[in-house]
Design a protein around this motif. Structure first.
Motif, PDB file in Angstrom:
ATOM      1  N   ASP A 186       0.830  -1.206   0.000  1.00  0.00           N
ATOM      2  CA  ASP A 186       0.000   0.000   0.000  1.00  0.00           C
ATOM      3  C   ASP A 186       0.861   1.252   0.000  1.00  0.00           C
ATOM      4  N   ASN A 224       0.592  -3.680  -6.160  1.00  0.00           N
ATOM      5  CA  ASN A 224      -0.064  -4.363  -5.056  1.00  0.00           C
ATOM      6  C   ASN A 224      -1.161  -5.285  -5.573  1.00  0.00           C
ATOM      7  N   LYS A 247      -4.873  -6.055   6.050  1.00  0.00           N
ATOM      8  CA  LYS A 247      -5.989  -5.978   5.113  1.00  0.00           C
ATOM      9  C   LYS A 247      -6.561  -7.356   4.789  1.00  0.00           C
TER      10      LYS A 247
END
Length: 320
Positions: A151, A161, A198
């Motif tokens: 990120d 990413n 995440k």
């Protein structure tokens, strides 16, 4: 080996004229440039890109920065695959890799500073993304181009990413749909790494939406023997867990082996990334979220060298 002098002699021009023609100097006519390039191709001339770049004060190497920590990090199959992708993209560009790796952030920053000042490296790929990173601060101060795999921490930061939150969500939904799990566990090692956090958030979102109870287990890969015992004890007290997702394949292999070695249990397991050289993590109840790290490495080079590019998002798939 054919040299510029050999080409100049064949063309009947000076060495400086031949050199300028091969480098598209505007003072050399297009006709002469075409003639000398044709002779160079016929003679099999290969330019010395490293020498050429050094005359401009820049190395043709790309610096690859590993996350700070144990040196064994460099052997992580995920990072090895990224390096393979970087190298694949560099080869036709006559580029080479130069690696920065260290146990502490201070050592790593000093290592990168040396590559800039001594190696004259002006392009870097960071294999991690963390907030308030002193390495990134250094790169910005030195006006060096870089791309992070992960990120971005600033709006103008170049990055490559996967959509890790969506991948975590899809892994959770797959676990429920394919294996009909009723109580799940997510295993992570370093939630400070944005991709781990995440993946967990996406997974938890899928569990919350489905109303399925879930736990999170954070483990460190240091002290393997004591760690195995601790995780085994944890799993023994949670016999109703019937679905496990791990944030990478190293953790997946650890959990998988513990389940059948010490606990004599078989639990559906989904691991992020797949080390294809590892045949131990496999079976009818094992799945992988394939992240295509070689593609990520190649994309990082493309983002670095193409001024029109700012980022690339690499798709993922869930497979056996």
């Amino acid at each position: 080996m054919v040299t510029i002098r050999d080409i100049a002699k064949r063309a009947g021009v000076s060495g400086s004229t031949a050199s300028r023609a091969l480098n598209n100097h505007p003072k050399i006519s297009q006709k002469t440039r075409d003639k000398i390039k044709a002779i160079a191709d016929e003679m099999g001339y290969l330019p010395n890109y490293n020498a050429k770049n050094l005359t401009n004060g820049v190395s043709n190497a790309i610096g690859v920065v590993f996350p700070p920590g144990e040196m064994s990090t460099a052997s992580n199959p995920f990072y090895v695959d990224i390096l393979m992708g970087i190298n694949r993209e560099l080869r036709p560009r006559n580029g080479v890799l130069s690696v920065a790796i260290a146990n502490t952030m201070d050592e790593l920053t000093a290592n990168v500073a040396a590559l800039i000042s001594q190696g004259l490296i002006r392009y870097f790929v960071l294999l991690y993304s963390k907030k308030a990173d002193p390495v990134i601060k250094l790169l910005r101060e030195q006006k060096v181009d870089y791309v992070v795999i992960g990120d971005p921490n600033a709006e103008d930061e170049c990055f490559v990413n996967n959509d890790n939150q969506l991948a975590g969500q899809k892994a959770g939904e797959y676990m429920l749909r394919k294996f009909n799990a009723k109580r799940t566990l997510f295993v992570e090692s370093d939630p400070e790494q944005g991709f781990e956090r995440k993946r967990r958030l996406g997974f938890q979102q899928a569990m919350t939406t489905a109303g399925i109870p879930s736990e999170v287990l954070k483990v460190s890969l240091k002290g393997q023997m004591k760690l195995d015992d601790a995780i085994a004890q944890f799993l023994m007290t949670r016999q109703t867990i019937d679905g496990i997702v791990t944030t990478d394949d190293r953790l997946g292999l650890m959990i998988y082996q513990l389940l059948w070695r010490q606990l004599d249990r078989e639990v559906p397991l989904i691991s992020f990334n797949r080390n294809r050289t590892n045949n131990l993590l496999m079976g009818p109840m094992v799945r992988f979220v394939e992240l295509y790290p070689q593609t990520m490495g190649a994309a990082a080079v493309r983002v670095l060298v193409d001024p029109a590019k700012h980022s690339e998002m690499i798709p993922f798939t869930i497979e056996r």
